[in-house]
Design a protein around this motif. Structure first.
Motif, PDB file in Angstrom:
ATOM      1  N   SER A 116      15.184  27.986  55.253  1.00  0.00           N
ATOM      2  CA  SER A 116      14.444  29.052  55.919  1.00  0.00           C
ATOM      3  C   SER A 116      13.163  28.524  56.527  1.00  0.00           C
ATOM      4  O   SER A 116      12.294  29.278  56.897  1.00  0.00           O
ATOM      5  CB  SER A 116      14.083  30.148  54.910  1.00  0.00           C
TER       6      SER A 116
ATOM      7  N   LEU B 109      17.156  19.233  48.340  1.00  0.00           N
ATOM      8  CA  LEU B 109      16.526  19.563  47.071  1.00  0.00           C
ATOM      9  C   LEU B 109      15.026  19.484  47.193  1.00  0.00           C
ATOM     10  O   LEU B 109      14.492  18.628  47.864  1.00  0.00           O
ATOM     11  CB  LEU B 109      16.997  18.583  45.999  1.00  0.00           C
TER      12      LEU B 109
ATOM     13  N   ALA C 145      15.657  19.562  37.772  1.00  0.00           N
ATOM     14  CA  ALA C 145      17.090  19.850  37.802  1.00  0.00           C
ATOM     15  C   ALA C 145      17.861  18.726  37.140  1.00  0.00           C
ATOM     16  O   ALA C 145      18.765  18.951  36.338  1.00  0.00           O
ATOM     17  CB  ALA C 145      17.542  20.026  39.241  1.00  0.00           C
TER      18      ALA C 145
ATOM     19  N   ARG D  91      27.775  31.487  47.032  1.00  0.00           N
ATOM     20  CA  ARG D  91      26.929  30.559  46.249  1.00  0.00           C
ATOM     21  C   ARG D  91      26.474  31.227  44.957  1.00  0.00           C
ATOM     22  O   ARG D  91      26.478  30.624  43.897  1.00  0.00           O
ATOM     23  CB  ARG D  91      25.706  30.129  47.065  1.00  0.00           C
TER      24      ARG D  91
ATOM     25  N   ILE E 156      22.154  24.339  36.263  1.00  0.00           N
ATOM     26  CA  ILE E 156      20.701  24.241  36.367  1.00  0.00           C
ATOM     27  C   ILE E 156      20.294  23.636  37.708  1.00  0.00           C
ATOM     28  O   ILE E 156      19.342  24.086  38.347  1.00  0.00           O
ATOM     29  CB  ILE E 156      20.139  23.401  35.199  1.00  0.00           C
ATOM     30  N   ALA E 157      21.037  22.628  38.120  1.00  0.00           N
ATOM     31  CA  ALA E 157      20.708  22.017  39.413  1.00  0.00           C
ATOM     32  C   ALA E 157      20.901  23.034  40.541  1.00  0.00           C
ATOM     33  O   ALA E 157      20.080  23.122  41.464  1.00  0.00           O
ATOM     34  CB  ALA E 157      21.574  20.790  39.638  1.00  0.00           C
TER      35      ALA E 157
ATOM     36  N   GLN F 230      18.048  25.482  40.337  1.00  0.00           N
ATOM     37  CA  GLN F 230      16.819  24.847  40.808  1.00  0.00           C
ATOM     38  C   GLN F 230      16.800  24.786  42.335  1.00  0.00           C
ATOM     39  O   GLN F 230      15.794  25.066  42.972  1.00  0.00           O
ATOM     40  CB  GLN F 230      16.729  23.431  40.217  1.00  0.00           C
ATOM     41  N   GLU F 231      17.939  24.467  42.894  1.00  0.00           N
ATOM     42  CA  GLU F 231      17.998  24.349  44.349  1.00  0.00           C
ATOM     43  C   GLU F 231      17.824  25.718  45.002  1.00  0.00           C
ATOM     44  O   GLU F 231      17.150  25.865  46.003  1.00  0.00           O
ATOM     45  CB  GLU F 231      19.335  23.732  44.759  1.00  0.00           C
TER      46      GLU F 231
ATOM     47  N   ALA G 198      11.927  26.606  43.926  1.00  0.00           N
ATOM     48  CA  ALA G 198      10.647  26.609  44.643  1.00  0.00           C
ATOM     49  C   ALA G 198       9.937  27.949  44.477  1.00  0.00           C
ATOM     50  O   ALA G 198       8.718  28.007  44.294  1.00  0.00           O
ATOM     51  CB  ALA G 198      10.889  26.305  46.118  1.00  0.00           C
ATOM     52  N   MET G 199      10.725  29.018  44.528  1.00  0.00           N
ATOM     53  CA  MET G 199      10.130  30.347  44.370  1.00  0.00           C
ATOM     54  C   MET G 199       9.577  30.522  42.956  1.00  0.00           C
ATOM     55  O   MET G 199       8.481  31.057  42.763  1.00  0.00           O
ATOM     56  CB  MET G 199      11.186  31.427  44.619  1.00  0.00           C
TER      57      MET G 199
ATOM     58  N   LEU H  86      14.064  27.416  33.041  1.00  0.00           N
ATOM     59  CA  LEU H  86      15.409  27.008  33.463  1.00  0.00           C
ATOM     60  C   LEU H  86      16.289  26.691  32.247  1.00  0.00           C
ATOM     61  O   LEU H  86      17.482  27.000  32.232  1.00  0.00           O
ATOM     62  CB  LEU H  86      15.329  25.797  34.401  1.00  0.00           C
TER      63      LEU H  86
ATOM     64  N   THR I 243      14.760  34.049  51.408  1.00  0.00           N
ATOM     65  CA  THR I 243      15.675  32.909  51.498  1.00  0.00           C
ATOM     66  C   THR I 243      17.118  33.372  51.676  1.00  0.00           C
ATOM     67  O   THR I 243      17.980  32.576  51.994  1.00  0.00           O
ATOM     68  CB  THR I 243      15.595  32.018  50.246  1.00  0.00           C
TER      69      THR I 243
END
Lengths: 235, 196
Positions: free
Chosen positions: A68, A90, A97, B18, B34-35, B38-39, B43-44, B67, B142
């Motif tokens: 975005s 990523l 992660a 997804r 978890i990955a 995280q992706e 970030a949020m 997480l 997003t």
């Protein structure tokens, strides 16, 4: 500059919501609003969204993932085509992660043997070593050592810990007093009473003073159980 | 315009796929969950936690704890009770409050400790919830089609008018306006879906 010449109600709608109409255009729109229940409903539906977008912290826009947040060049291409300009990548904190994926792997038991075996066979042994000594009710012969094998990557080798009891697992933590406790890896110990785990560490792992291994119980929450078995000072 | 609608629908379907994949992975405690989480939301979550805790390093620690907890509780997650985003953010909120409560008697860094520390527990909770609400909106951005999210960014972050956006992007002004309404409407739908 006003947008009052737009031919469609929708166009006036966005300009009204965003405060981009001049006084005359705004008055005309509000007159129409008073007479058109559908248009009024649209304003009532979208106005709170505009308010919430204005309230967003700047950082929220800055950390939007790349899908975005196209580059300037990509941004315009995305807007023109309506298609994604970037594929997501990523975020910088990838270690989280990676580390947790390793935790997940071990707690689930899936593939743990392979990971442990790989750890044993590896010949990488660089970096300072941290020795962990028995703590609490650990067996006297239990021990562990940790060694950095790559930047932000630690190998933890455990000896003579009792096999993980059913419904329990071991967890490694970074400690810096009671207020700062961070899990870095969970693992199981088999009948050979040994385990070798390679663990990605947080970027600021040097802020912590101790490496600690506790016995945890599945379903008892994610906090440190208080049942520490091994501990070593990080220096 | 039809092309835009098709693209938006396709993006929405991809996002839904997804999410479904992630939920399945969490339920079976798949190591990749978890990955993926995280992706998708890392970030949020980090932004929210940094806002609440006022300290990025602590926020990173709490994110990791969050997480881990999400992964551990994954098999019990019920999409009928809350969306994945809401569920994850509520866990982050709880861990952030834990951290704040722990910190109140002995703030480590008065320079960076947020004003939350000066308030009573309910005051802090209110502030934390206000931030949660804002970051949930950010997380929903997003999920918008890229073109719409970028349009909102140009308007609400860069501060461009619709006419300036049209000039900068080369899009007709009418298209910018139409897409602005679509973006706001889609975001409203997402907000409604997230509402308890």
């Amino acid at each position: 500059m006003t947008d009052d010449r737009s031919p469609t109600p929708d166009a006036d709608l966005s300009s009204y919501l965003l405060g981009e109409l001049d006084a005359g255009a705004r008055a005309r729109f509000e007159h129409r609003l008073a007479e058109d229940a559908d248009l009024r409903a649209q304003v009532e539906r979208l106005a709170p969204v505009v308010t919430r977008l204005y309230e967003l912290p700047e950082q929220a826009w800055e950390v939007l993932p790349p899908s975005s947040q196209p580059s300037k060049a990509g941004s315009h291409a995305a807007l023109r085509s309506g298609r994604r300009a970037w594929l997501p990548s990523l975020p910088a904190r990838r270690w989280v992660a990676g580390g947790l994926a390793a935790v997940a792997l071990l707690v689930a038991g899936a593939g743990a043997g392979a990971l442990l075996e790989r750890g044993r066979d590896s010949s990488v042994t660089r970096g300072p070593e941290v020795a962990l000594a028995p703590f609490g009710r650990a067996p006297a012969g239990a021990s562990a050592n940790a060694r950095m094998v790559a930047p932000n990557r630690m190998r933890l080798s455990v000896e003579d810990l009792p096999p993980s009891p059913a419904g329990s697992y071991y967890e490694a933590w970074l400690l810096d007093g009671p207020g700062r406790v961070v899990p870095v890896a969970a693992f199981s110990v088999g009948p050979d009473r040994r385990a070798v785990v390679e663990v990605p560490l947080p970027a600021a792992a040097d802020r912590y003073r101790f490496l600690d291994i506790s016995l945890q119980h599945v379903g008892a929450g994610t906090a440190h159980s208080g049942d520490s078995l091994l501990r070593g000072a990080l220096s | 315009m039809l092309h835009d609608v098709d693209d938006a629908r396709a993006q929405s379907r991809r996002a839904q796929r997804r999410d479904r994949r992630l939920i399945r992975a969490l339920r079976r405690q798949d190591p990749s969950a978890i990955a993926q989480l995280q992706e998708r939301h890392g970030a949020m979550l980090l932004g929210y936690l940094t806002g609440v805790l006022g300290d990025r390093a602590t926020a990173e620690d709490v994110l990791q704890v969050t997480l881990t907890e999400v992964w551990q509780r994954g098999p019990g997650y019920d999409p009928a009770r809350a969306s994945l985003l809401t569920w994850v953010m509520m866990i982050a909120r709880s861990r952030a409050l834990d951290q704040l409560r722990r910190r109140v008697p002995e703030p480590h860094d008065p320079e960076t400790a947020t004003t939350l520390l000066d308030r009573d527990a309910s005051g802090a909770g209110t502030e934390v919830d206000a931030l949660l609400d804002r970051w949930q909106v950010a997380a929903l951005l997003t999920q918008l089609p890229t073109a719409e999210a970028e349009l909102l960014r140009l308007r609400f972050y860069r501060g461009l008018t619709q006419r300036e956006i049209a000039a900068r992007t080369g899009l007709p002004l009418g298209t910018v306006k139409m897409r602005m309404v679509q973006a706001l409407d889609r975001l409203r739908t997402l907000l409604d879906e997230e509402a308890p």
